[in-house]
Design a protein around this motif. Structure first.
Motif, PDB file in Angstrom:
ATOM      1  N   VAL A 356       0.842  -1.203   0.000  1.00  0.00           N
ATOM      2  CA  VAL A 356       0.000   0.000   0.000  1.00  0.00           C
ATOM      3  C   VAL A 356       0.874   1.250   0.000  1.00  0.00           C
ATOM      4  CG1 VAL A 356      -1.630   1.360   1.385  1.00  0.00           C
ATOM      5  CG2 VAL A 356      -1.980  -1.105   1.101  1.00  0.00           C
ATOM      6  N   LYS A 357       1.922   1.243   0.835  1.00  0.00           N
ATOM      7  CA  LYS A 357       2.810   2.416   0.901  1.00  0.00           C
ATOM      8  C   LYS A 357       3.466   2.691  -0.450  1.00  0.00           C
ATOM      9  CE  LYS A 357       5.314   1.263   4.566  1.00  0.00           C
ATOM     10  NZ  LYS A 357       6.280   1.398   5.682  1.00  0.00           N
ATOM     11  N   GLU A 358       3.887   1.643  -1.134  1.00  0.00           N
ATOM     12  CA  GLU A 358       4.525   1.829  -2.440  1.00  0.00           C
ATOM     13  C   GLU A 358       3.546   2.409  -3.454  1.00  0.00           C
ATOM     14  OE1 GLU A 358       5.985  -2.034  -3.352  1.00  0.00           O
ATOM     15  OE2 GLU A 358       7.882  -1.781  -2.241  1.00  0.00           O
ATOM     16  N   THR A 359       2.316   1.925  -3.423  1.00  0.00           N
ATOM     17  CA  THR A 359       1.295   2.435  -4.356  1.00  0.00           C
ATOM     18  C   THR A 359       0.993   3.898  -4.078  1.00  0.00           C
ATOM     19  OG1 THR A 359       0.297   0.232  -4.479  1.00  0.00           O
ATOM     20  CG2 THR A 359      -1.028   2.081  -5.248  1.00  0.00           C
ATOM     21  N   VAL A 360       0.800   4.239  -2.790  1.00  0.00           N
ATOM     22  CA  VAL A 360       0.492   5.624  -2.434  1.00  0.00           C
ATOM     23  C   VAL A 360       1.667   6.532  -2.780  1.00  0.00           C
ATOM     24  CG1 VAL A 360       0.000   7.199  -0.524  1.00  0.00           C
ATOM     25  CG2 VAL A 360      -1.144   4.977  -0.632  1.00  0.00           C
ATOM     26  N   ALA A 361       2.887   6.081  -2.513  1.00  0.00           N
ATOM     27  CA  ALA A 361       4.073   6.889  -2.832  1.00  0.00           C
ATOM     28  C   ALA A 361       4.169   7.141  -4.328  1.00  0.00           C
ATOM     29  CB  ALA A 361       5.337   6.183  -2.337  1.00  0.00           C
ATOM     30  N   THR A 362       3.841   6.129  -5.144  1.00  0.00           N
ATOM     31  CA  THR A 362       3.862   6.298  -6.604  1.00  0.00           C
ATOM     32  C   THR A 362       2.841   7.343  -7.041  1.00  0.00           C
ATOM     33  OG1 THR A 362       4.547   3.996  -6.899  1.00  0.00           O
ATOM     34  CG2 THR A 362       3.582   5.102  -8.809  1.00  0.00           C
ATOM     35  N   ILE A 363       1.663   7.285  -6.442  1.00  0.00           N
ATOM     36  CA  ILE A 363       0.618   8.255  -6.791  1.00  0.00           C
ATOM     37  C   ILE A 363       1.021   9.663  -6.360  1.00  0.00           C
ATOM     38  CG2 ILE A 363      -1.769   8.963  -6.316  1.00  0.00           C
ATOM     39  CD1 ILE A 363      -2.459   5.974  -6.095  1.00  0.00           C
ATOM     40  N   LEU A 364       1.602   9.768  -5.167  1.00  0.00           N
ATOM     41  CA  LEU A 364       2.035  11.085  -4.684  1.00  0.00           C
ATOM     42  C   LEU A 364       3.130  11.668  -5.584  1.00  0.00           C
ATOM     43  CD1 LEU A 364       2.086  10.432  -0.832  1.00  0.00           C
ATOM     44  CD2 LEU A 364       0.466  11.857  -2.085  1.00  0.00           C
ATOM     45  N   GLU A 365       4.021  10.811  -6.073  1.00  0.00           N
ATOM     46  CA  GLU A 365       5.060  11.272  -7.006  1.00  0.00           C
ATOM     47  C   GLU A 365       4.421  11.787  -8.296  1.00  0.00           C
ATOM     48  OE1 GLU A 365       8.123  11.861  -6.930  1.00  0.00           O
ATOM     49  OE2 GLU A 365       8.983  10.785  -5.226  1.00  0.00           O
ATOM     50  N   ALA A 366       3.396  11.071  -8.773  1.00  0.00           N
ATOM     51  CA  ALA A 366       2.711  11.499 -10.000  1.00  0.00           C
ATOM     52  C   ALA A 366       1.979  12.818  -9.794  1.00  0.00           C
ATOM     53  CB  ALA A 366       1.724  10.418 -10.443  1.00  0.00           C
ATOM     54  N   ILE A 367       1.479  13.030  -8.588  1.00  0.00           N
ATOM     55  CA  ILE A 367       0.777  14.290  -8.300  1.00  0.00           C
ATOM     56  C   ILE A 367       1.732  15.476  -8.399  1.00  0.00           C
ATOM     57  CG2 ILE A 367      -0.335  15.603  -6.427  1.00  0.00           C
ATOM     58  CD1 ILE A 367      -1.740  13.028  -5.590  1.00  0.00           C
ATOM     59  N   ARG A 368       3.030  15.230  -8.138  1.00  0.00           N
ATOM     60  CA  ARG A 368       4.018  16.301  -8.216  1.00  0.00           C
ATOM     61  C   ARG A 368       3.940  17.000  -9.584  1.00  0.00           C
ATOM     62  NH1 ARG A 368       8.956  16.642  -5.569  1.00  0.00           N
ATOM     63  NH2 ARG A 368       9.051  14.397  -5.195  1.00  0.00           N
ATOM     64  N   VAL A 369       3.695  16.217 -10.626  1.00  0.00           N
ATOM     65  CA  VAL A 369       3.615  16.763 -11.982  1.00  0.00           C
ATOM     66  C   VAL A 369       2.249  17.381 -12.251  1.00  0.00           C
ATOM     67  CG1 VAL A 369       3.776  16.187 -14.445  1.00  0.00           C
ATOM     68  CG2 VAL A 369       5.247  15.027 -12.779  1.00  0.00           C
ATOM     69  N   HIS A 370       1.203  16.773 -11.683  1.00  0.00           N
ATOM     70  CA  HIS A 370      -0.159  17.164 -12.047  1.00  0.00           C
ATOM     71  C   HIS A 370      -0.842  18.080 -11.043  1.00  0.00           C
ATOM     72  CE1 HIS A 370       0.532  13.450 -14.352  1.00  0.00           C
ATOM     73  NE2 HIS A 370      -0.292  13.979 -15.235  1.00  0.00           N
ATOM     74  N   LYS A 371      -0.234  18.330  -9.897  1.00  0.00           N
ATOM     75  CA  LYS A 371      -0.968  19.078  -8.867  1.00  0.00           C
ATOM     76  C   LYS A 371      -1.277  20.497  -9.347  1.00  0.00           C
ATOM     77  CE  LYS A 371       2.918  20.906  -6.165  1.00  0.00           C
ATOM     78  NZ  LYS A 371       3.426  21.113  -4.824  1.00  0.00           N
ATOM     79  N   PRO A 372      -2.442  21.026  -8.966  1.00  0.00           N
ATOM     80  CA  PRO A 372      -2.867  22.347  -9.412  1.00  0.00           C
ATOM     81  C   PRO A 372      -1.898  23.438  -8.955  1.00  0.00           C
ATOM     82  CG  PRO A 372      -4.664  21.176  -8.317  1.00  0.00           C
ATOM     83  CD  PRO A 372      -3.425  20.386  -8.071  1.00  0.00           C
ATOM     84  N   ALA A 373      -1.675  24.392  -9.843  1.00  0.00           N
ATOM     85  CA  ALA A 373      -0.763  25.491  -9.501  1.00  0.00           C
ATOM     86  C   ALA A 373      -1.326  26.337  -8.369  1.00  0.00           C
ATOM     87  CB  ALA A 373      -0.518  26.355 -10.734  1.00  0.00           C
ATOM     88  N   ASP A 374      -2.646  26.385  -8.273  1.00  0.00           N
ATOM     89  CA  ASP A 374      -3.276  27.219  -7.246  1.00  0.00           C
ATOM     90  C   ASP A 374      -3.674  26.414  -6.006  1.00  0.00           C
ATOM     91  OD1 ASP A 374      -5.225  25.723  -8.484  1.00  0.00           O
ATOM     92  OD2 ASP A 374      -6.745  27.323  -8.447  1.00  0.00           O
TER      93      ASP A 374
END
Length: 395
Positions: A356-374
């Motif tokens: 679970v930790k590995e999956t969540v960490a992968t998603i959080l890494e992907a959010i780094r690129v996609h997270k809203p600027a605001d």
């Protein structure tokens, strides 16, 4: 008076659990007799009334509801000992089979009759009994009762267009049963031997047939629940049913994520906030019932959601609101795990699960690129803390 007596027995069965074992057969027999006598008498009177052109619908609600709730408390208290203590299946030694006795068939028939009444309390009580049996003796109900339960759950969603005090318990129990059927289908080979693999596949096929309309109904209720601030138990049970379906059918469920993901994640966060840390007694192996140990619903919900996100990551990455909700849900789970003193609550066990930790960490890494600027500073701060914690725990 009869209903009040049964309500008193309910409290004993729920409170004393397996200690009621010596008295369980007699309580079961009396509750079943009251339920059958009440329904049979009602059917006779109804037939006579209809012959005379008189409308006659419901049996004495209090007696039927109280007898069903007594059965539910008895089954829930006995847990895995239900089959050994009550005369509902033929004994077969070590063979993992559940051939029903005449009494067992009578119980199934009475549950089916109780489902047929368009009355929220009666149907809700019958679903409670069904849920307790699915927990402790899934093969008693599967495969012959599966279609009846799934149809009843769908009817419940379809007929309850609005949520109010009178039908909240009914909706909660419908979600619970739907989730338990999903988990039972996935767990049968592990809990009852590999010879049940074929049965598990057959049950999954039945569920897939109903899945589109069930997921649509769940999504509609989740949107309403978030918008109208429905009772928390309903919101968390909606999330649990969705997550448990995703655990069994991640590919199919992932297609429905775009419309429900934000509401689903906020309900999961609410689940973490309201989760109670179970006592050490509740983790006694002799008391744990198959696949429904304390906190399993929360863990199934998260794991199912992650499975569905793996199949459809765009549902999260293309929605700034869903990203915020995902960060919030992760943060609430981590926060509850940090403050848990017993270290055995569901958020604790979930955050300790490496997969679970590995999956969540992968998603959080992907959010780094996609997270809203605001993204709000508070949400961004939670995100940065989460990312560093997950990366550090995996190193």
């Amino acid at each position: 008076a009869l209903a009040c007596s049964m309500e008193g027995l309910q409290a004993f069965c729920a409170g004393y659990g397996t200690a009621m074992r010596p008295y369980a057969p007699e309580i079961f027999s009396r509750a079943l007799m009251i339920l059958k006598t009440t329904l049979d008498a009602h059917d006779c009177v109804k037939a006579e009334a209809l012959a005379e052109g008189i409308e006659f619908d419901l049996p004495p609600v209090d007696n039927v509801r109280a007898s069903l709730e007594l059965l539910s408390s008895l089954f829930g208290g006995l847990g895995a000992e239900v089959v050994a203590v009550l005369p509902i299946v033929h004994p077969r030694g070590e063979e993992r089979t559940f051939e029903k006795t005449a009494v067992g068939n009578s119980l199934i028939n009475l549950l089916s009759r109780s489902f047929s009444y368009q009355h929220d309390q009666l149907r809700s009580a019958a679903l409670m009994v069904t849920g307790d049996l699915l927990k402790c003796a899934p093969l008693f109900l599967l495969p012959h009762f599966t279609e009846t339960v799934l149809h009843t759950v769908y009817l419940t969603f379809h007929e309850c267009e609005e949520v109010h005090d009178e039908n909240t318990d009914l909706l909660v129990n419908a979600c619970w049963c739907l989730g338990l059927i999903s988990v039972a289908c996935g767990s049968l080979p592990h809990t009852h031997g590999q010879q049940q693999l074929k049965l598990a596949e057959e049950e999954k096929t039945k569920l897939l047939k109903h899945l589109p309309r069930l997921l649509t109904s769940l999504g509609d209720f989740m949107a309403k629940a978030q918008e109208e601030d429905h009772p928390h138990t309903l919101r968390t049970n909606l999330a649990s049913a969705f997550g448990r379906l995703a655990l069994l059918c991640p590919e199919e469920v992932s297609l429905y994520l775009p419309g429900v993901l934000e509401d689903l994640l906020y309900s999961v966060a609410l689940y973490a906030l309201e989760h109670e840390c179970p006592s050490s007694e509740q983790f006694d192996p002799e008391r744990v019932v198959n696949f429904d140990a304390p906190g399993e619903e929360y863990m199934h919900t998260w794991k199912g959601l992650l499975e569905a996100l793996n199949r459809n990551p765009d549902a999260l990455m293309e929605s700034p609101k869903a990203i915020r909700a995902f960060v919030h849900a992760c943060a609430e789970g981590s926060r509850m795990a940090m403050i848990c003193e017993e270290r055995n609550c569901a958020p604790c066990r979930l955050t300790a699960d490496r997969e679970v930790k590995e999956t969540v960490a992968t998603i959080l890494e992907a959010i780094r690129v996609h997270k809203p600027a605001d993204m709000e500073a508070s949400v961004d701060g939670e995100y940065q803390n989460l990312l560093s914690c997950y990366v550090r725990s995996l190193s």
